[in-house]
Scaffold this motif. Structure first.
Motif, mmCIF file in Angstrom:
data_model
loop_
_atom_site.group_PDB
_atom_site.id
_atom_site.type_symbol
_atom_site.label_atom_id
_atom_site.label_comp_id
_atom_site.label_asym_id
_atom_site.label_seq_id
_atom_site.Cartn_x
_atom_site.Cartn_y
_atom_site.Cartn_z
ATOM 1 N N MET A 198 -136.439 97.497 61.659
ATOM 2 C CA MET A 198 -135.018 97.639 61.927
ATOM 3 C C MET A 198 -134.358 98.209 60.661
ATOM 4 O O MET A 198 -134.640 97.759 59.561
ATOM 5 N N GLU A 210 -128.482 99.030 61.914
ATOM 6 C CA GLU A 210 -128.752 98.294 63.146
ATOM 7 C C GLU A 210 -128.681 96.781 62.893
ATOM 8 O O GLU A 210 -128.115 96.033 63.694
ATOM 9 N N HIS A 266 -125.078 95.802 62.625
ATOM 10 C CA HIS A 266 -124.411 95.856 63.929
ATOM 11 C C HIS A 266 -124.713 94.573 64.732
ATOM 12 O O HIS A 266 -123.829 94.033 65.392
ATOM 13 N N ARG A 267 -125.946 94.098 64.647
ATOM 14 C CA ARG A 267 -126.365 92.932 65.423
ATOM 15 C C ARG A 267 -126.072 91.594 64.726
ATOM 16 O O ARG A 267 -125.897 90.581 65.406
#
Length: 171
Positions: free
Chosen positions: A1, A5, A8-9
């Motif tokens: 990852m 990303e 964002h998560r």
């Protein structure tokens, strides 16, 4: 990852298991039950990394696992419980009196034999420091450190003042 990303998560403060050094499947690594304290970013070497609470350096995202709150709480509880537990004593067997006494006497003899080199070393230190009359550091050491040593040990090392004090029943 990648870092974008991950960010964002998972916002700053996400509950994670972090593995500084190596992951358990790769060796004897340490698991931190912690949370993120920064956003993920690229390190100088180009690896995506994040800082977590309780660790002074960043950890590669491949060594960080976001976890659900209940899993994190359970791991934290187990960690706290493990910290308060004393190791379980190991039974050494049932020695008889005839077996135990010689072993104890041998231990006492060993301890007495190891005592003399320590006393000799202390005597040498005391003599060296006492010979440094006028040396501010030596006098300070004798006043602060030497006086913290038990009176009987100081007397054994050659401190006549300590021996006199013991003779007067001061200890």
């Amino acid at each position: 990852m990648n870092a974008a990303e991950f960010n964002h998560r998972h916002p700053v403060g996400t509950l994670v298991f972090a593995y500084p050094g190596c992951r358990p499947e790769d060796g004897a690594g340490t698991r931190l039950v912690t949370r993120t304290r920064t956003e993920a970013q690229l390190s100088a070497s180009g690896d995506p990394v994040v800082w977590v609470e309780g660790e002074g350096s960043y950890i590669c995202l491949t060594h960080v696992d976001p976890v659900a709150e209940d899993v994190w709480e359970e791991a934290r509880k187990a960690e706290k419980q493990a910290e308060t537990m004393l190791p379980t004593p190991q039974r050494l067997g049932h020695a008889t009196r005839d077996e135990a006494i010689p072993a104890l006497l041998a231990t006492i003899k060993e301890l007495r034999a190891s005592r003399q080199p320590l006393i000799d070393a202390l005597a040498l230190v005391y003599q060296s420091m006492a010979a440094c009359v006028g040396d501010e550091w030596a006098m300070e050491w004798l006043g602060e450190v030497w006086t913290q040593i038990p009176l009987n040990v100081r007397a054994l090392a050659g401190d006549q003042d300590a021996a006199s004090e013991l003779g007067e029943g001061g200890a």
